[in-house]
Design a protein around this motif. Sequence first.
Motif, PDB file in Angstrom:
ATOM      1  N   VAL A  12      13.354   3.418  -6.285  1.00 60.25           N
ATOM      2  CA  VAL A  12      13.181   4.724  -6.944  1.00 60.25           C
ATOM      3  C   VAL A  12      13.349   5.840  -5.910  1.00 60.25           C
ATOM      4  N   MET A  13      12.675   5.672  -4.779  1.00 61.52           N
ATOM      5  CA  MET A  13      12.742   6.700  -3.729  1.00 61.52           C
ATOM      6  C   MET A  13      14.149   6.788  -3.133  1.00 61.52           C
ATOM      7  N   GLN A  14      14.829   5.641  -3.028  1.00 60.35           N
ATOM      8  CA  GLN A  14      16.186   5.644  -2.484  1.00 60.35           C
ATOM      9  C   GLN A  14      17.113   6.503  -3.357  1.00 60.35           C
ATOM     10  N   GLY A  47       7.630  18.895   6.857  1.00 57.56           N
ATOM     11  CA  GLY A  47       7.612  18.019   5.683  1.00 57.56           C
ATOM     12  C   GLY A  47       6.484  17.005   5.674  1.00 57.56           C
ATOM     13  N   ILE A  48       6.815  15.785   5.279  1.00 49.49           N
ATOM     14  CA  ILE A  48       5.833  14.720   5.036  1.00 49.49           C
ATOM     15  C   ILE A  48       4.948  14.438   6.246  1.00 49.49           C
ATOM     16  N   GLY A  49       3.660  14.195   5.993  1.00 53.83           N
ATOM     17  CA  GLY A  49       2.790  13.694   7.045  1.00 53.83           C
ATOM     18  C   GLY A  49       1.488  14.437   7.207  1.00 53.83           C
ATOM     19  N   ASP A  50       1.424  15.659   6.726  1.00 49.28           N
ATOM     20  CA  ASP A  50       0.149  16.379   6.827  1.00 49.28           C
ATOM     21  C   ASP A  50      -0.422  16.554   5.415  1.00 49.28           C
ATOM     22  N   ASP A  51      -1.498  17.319   5.315  1.00 45.02           N
ATOM     23  CA  ASP A  51      -2.110  17.491   3.999  1.00 45.02           C
ATOM     24  C   ASP A  51      -1.244  18.323   3.062  1.00 45.02           C
ATOM     25  N   THR A  52      -0.494  19.252   3.636  1.00 43.55           N
ATOM     26  CA  THR A  52       0.501  19.983   2.840  1.00 43.55           C
ATOM     27  C   THR A  52       1.764  20.142   3.686  1.00 43.55           C
ATOM     28  N   LEU A  56       4.643   2.607   1.893  1.00 47.13           N
ATOM     29  CA  LEU A  56       5.791   3.270   1.255  1.00 47.13           C
ATOM     30  C   LEU A  56       6.064   4.609   1.951  1.00 47.13           C
ATOM     31  N   ILE A  57       5.003   5.349   2.224  1.00 44.74           N
ATOM     32  CA  ILE A  57       5.178   6.656   2.868  1.00 44.74           C
ATOM     33  C   ILE A  57       5.773   6.480   4.267  1.00 44.74           C
ATOM     34  N   GLN A  58       5.301   5.459   4.977  1.00 42.22           N
ATOM     35  CA  GLN A  58       5.880   5.163   6.298  1.00 42.22           C
ATOM     36  C   GLN A  58       7.374   4.866   6.171  1.00 42.22           C
ATOM     37  N   TRP A  59       7.687   4.069   5.169  1.00 46.41           N
ATOM     38  CA  TRP A  59       9.094   3.706   4.944  1.00 46.41           C
ATOM     39  C   TRP A  59       9.921   4.961   4.617  1.00 46.41           C
ATOM     40  N   ILE A  60       9.384   5.817   3.745  1.00 45.34           N
ATOM     41  CA  ILE A  60      10.098   7.051   3.376  1.00 45.34           C
ATOM     42  C   ILE A  60      10.372   7.880   4.638  1.00 45.34           C
ATOM     43  N   ARG A  61       9.345   8.006   5.481  1.00 46.15           N
ATOM     44  CA  ARG A  61       9.511   8.811   6.709  1.00 46.15           C
ATOM     45  C   ARG A  61      10.536   8.188   7.645  1.00 46.15           C
ATOM     46  N   HIS A 109       0.828  -1.195   0.000  1.00 45.21           N
ATOM     47  CA  HIS A 109       0.000   0.000   0.000  1.00 45.21           C
ATOM     48  C   HIS A 109       0.865   1.248   0.000  1.00 45.21           C
ATOM     49  N   GLU A 110       0.313   2.267  -0.606  1.00 46.70           N
ATOM     50  CA  GLU A 110       0.939   3.581  -0.638  1.00 46.70           C
ATOM     51  C   GLU A 110       1.362   4.007   0.772  1.00 46.70           C
ATOM     52  N   PHE A 111       0.486   3.716   1.731  1.00 45.94           N
ATOM     53  CA  PHE A 111       0.725   4.091   3.117  1.00 45.94           C
ATOM     54  C   PHE A 111       2.040   3.502   3.638  1.00 45.94           C
ATOM     55  N   ALA A 143       9.808  17.123   0.919  1.00 46.60           N
ATOM     56  CA  ALA A 143       8.740  17.845   1.616  1.00 46.60           C
ATOM     57  C   ALA A 143       7.395  17.157   1.485  1.00 46.60           C
ATOM     58  N   GLY A 144       7.291  16.198   0.562  1.00 45.37           N
ATOM     59  CA  GLY A 144       6.018  15.528   0.355  1.00 45.37           C
ATOM     60  C   GLY A 144       5.932  14.964  -1.040  1.00 45.37           C
ATOM     61  N   GLY A 145       4.734  14.546  -1.411  1.00 46.16           N
ATOM     62  CA  GLY A 145       4.586  13.986  -2.744  1.00 46.16           C
ATOM     63  C   GLY A 145       3.268  13.283  -2.905  1.00 46.16           C
ATOM     64  N   ASP A 146       3.203  12.431  -3.907  1.00 43.11           N
ATOM     65  CA  ASP A 146       1.988  11.657  -4.171  1.00 43.11           C
ATOM     66  C   ASP A 146       2.416  10.323  -4.750  1.00 43.11           C
ATOM     67  N   THR A 147       1.784   9.257  -4.310  1.00 43.38           N
ATOM     68  CA  THR A 147       2.176   7.922  -4.744  1.00 43.38           C
ATOM     69  C   THR A 147       0.969   7.196  -5.323  1.00 43.38           C
ATOM     70  N   ASN A 148       1.099   6.770  -6.565  1.00 42.19           N
ATOM     71  CA  ASN A 148       0.025   6.042  -7.243  1.00 42.19           C
ATOM     72  C   ASN A 148       0.617   4.846  -7.974  1.00 42.19           C
ATOM     73  N   LEU A 160       9.117  18.000  -3.859  1.00 45.43           N
ATOM     74  CA  LEU A 160       7.916  17.160  -3.799  1.00 45.43           C
ATOM     75  C   LEU A 160       8.033  16.117  -4.910  1.00 45.43           C
ATOM     76  N   VAL A 161       7.702  14.870  -4.592  1.00 44.43           N
ATOM     77  CA  VAL A 161       7.894  13.773  -5.548  1.00 44.43           C
ATOM     78  C   VAL A 161       6.572  13.081  -5.827  1.00 44.43           C
ATOM     79  N   SER A 162       6.155  13.042  -7.080  1.00 43.71           N
ATOM     80  CA  SER A 162       4.956  12.294  -7.449  1.00 43.71           C
ATOM     81  C   SER A 162       5.340  11.101  -8.301  1.00 43.71           C
TER      82      SER A 162
HETATM   83  P1  ADP Z   1      -3.396  13.253   0.822  1.00 46.59           P
HETATM   84  O1  ADP Z   1      -4.350  12.093   0.682  1.00 46.59           O
HETATM   85  O2  ADP Z   1      -3.772  14.215   1.902  1.00 46.59           O
HETATM   86  O3  ADP Z   1      -3.067  13.925  -0.462  1.00 46.59           O
HETATM   87  P2  ADP Z   1      -1.345  11.317   0.808  1.00 46.59           P
HETATM   88  O4  ADP Z   1      -1.945  10.137   1.492  1.00 46.59           O
HETATM   89  O5  ADP Z   1      -1.293  11.347  -0.671  1.00 46.59           O
HETATM   90  O6  ADP Z   1      -2.044  12.617   1.363  1.00 46.59           O
HETATM   91  O7  ADP Z   1       0.136  11.526   1.355  1.00 46.59           O
HETATM   92  C1  ADP Z   1       0.409  11.472   2.736  1.00 46.59           C
HETATM   93  C2  ADP Z   1       1.686  12.221   3.008  1.00 46.59           C
HETATM   94  O8  ADP Z   1       2.766  11.552   2.370  1.00 46.59           O
HETATM   95  C3  ADP Z   1       1.677  13.637   2.482  1.00 46.59           C
HETATM   96  O9  ADP Z   1       2.371  14.459   3.397  1.00 46.59           O
HETATM   97  C4  ADP Z   1       2.429  13.518   1.175  1.00 46.59           C
HETATM   98  O10 ADP Z   1       3.061  14.734   0.858  1.00 46.59           O
HETATM   99  C5  ADP Z   1       3.435  12.415   1.474  1.00 46.59           C
HETATM  100  N1  ADP Z   1       3.861  11.607   0.296  1.00 46.59           N
HETATM  101  C6  ADP Z   1       3.105  10.799  -0.484  1.00 46.59           C
HETATM  102  N2  ADP Z   1       3.849  10.188  -1.427  1.00 46.59           N
HETATM  103  C7  ADP Z   1       5.106  10.633  -1.265  1.00 46.59           C
HETATM  104  C8  ADP Z   1       6.348  10.400  -1.934  1.00 46.59           C
HETATM  105  N3  ADP Z   1       6.444   9.574  -2.986  1.00 46.59           N
HETATM  106  N4  ADP Z   1       7.441  11.038  -1.487  1.00 46.59           N
HETATM  107  C9  ADP Z   1       7.365  11.880  -0.432  1.00 46.59           C
HETATM  108  N5  ADP Z   1       6.246  12.133   0.243  1.00 46.59           N
HETATM  109  C10 ADP Z   1       5.125  11.524  -0.162  1.00 46.59           C
END
Ligand code: ADP
Length: 307
Positions: free
Chosen positions: A105-107, A26-31, A9-14, A5-7, A121-126, A88-90
């Motif tokens: 990729v993230m490494q 940085g990472i963890g809130d809505d912005t 990966l984000i936990q791992w990144i953090r 799950h995306e979750f 600072a954050g990103g989006d994972t799909n 920010l990484v999408s």
């Molecule tokens: P939201 O649903 O509010 O848009 P997400 O669940 O997409 O939030 O992301 C949760 C947190 O993880 C956010 O702070 C976002 O910036 C961060 N994040 C998501 N994907 C990545 C990534 N690939 N690299 C760094 N931060 C990420």
Amino acid sequence: MTAFHEFELIQWIRSQGGVSHSNLLGIGDDTAILKPPANSELLLATDMLMEGAHFTFPPATPELAGRKALAVNLSDIAAMGGTPHSALVSLALPRSKGPEFAKAVMQGIMDLAAEFETQLAGGDTNSWDGPLVINVAIIGIADQSQAIQRSGAQPGDWIFVTGTLGGSLDSHHLTFQPRVREAATLRDTVTIKSMIDVSDGLASDLQHILTESGVGAVIQSRQIPISHNVSPDLTDAKRLQKALSDGEDFELLFTVSPEEGQRLRDQNPLAIPLTHIGEITAGQGALLQQADGSTTSLENTGWKHQL
Ligand code: ADP
Ligand code: MG
């Protein structure tokens, strides 16, 4: 393949930590939240890399693809004379490749980010059934009104390029060093009047400076620093053409006053080559001057930027 799950990966990144700036949440809130330092300007840029267009597996690895996605953005900050701050990484991840691929990729991104003190600072994972797509948006900092634009070149300016040019696609387009530190050293040594990073090839990128500044240029063909990655088996003309048009060198192309140009030529403050390749003129367009003094239009040397 275990469910991923995306979750996770984000936990791992953090959990990887990484660079952390005191003025950024940085990472963890809505912005993310950034408090820009006083008297600074923010530099904003973004670049997207797509598997099949900007890299292929092999020769790329997931780490190198991630690395390149951040490196091209760092290069843009360097070209403005700025300091990278955060990114920010999408990701659009191919579903079939699984979590280790995503982490790799993230490494690649995180390792280069650490090297250049850039906070993730954050990103989006799909994930999807398509190939890998990586978008990086970068934020850099420059002192008020100090960002170096393409529009500042003036007739008489000397034109310089860092490093060597050509053959990047067969060698270092995945591993090039963004010239962030070099740009900072140059910025602290001289007044850089205009600058751009060489992504499409010198002939093409020089034209951007000329157009934005409303000036022309004469380039000395024998001064072009041709990379050792350009095959010695080619004719001299073909080697020059590759140096002028291959692209993906990510070197810095910039102009300074003749006095400061003289200083840079006498004493290169960088640990990499720095070459005086020509002058800005009051005309229009770029001329390429041969050793015998004859000139041709740079546009006619055979370079083409293919989309
Ligand atoms: P939201 O649903 O509010 O848009 P997400 O669940 O997409 O939030 O992301 C949760 C947190 O993880 C956010 O702070 C976002 O910036 C961060 N994040 C998501 N994907 C990545 C990534 N690939 N690299 C760094 N931060 C990420
Ligand atoms: Mg949200």
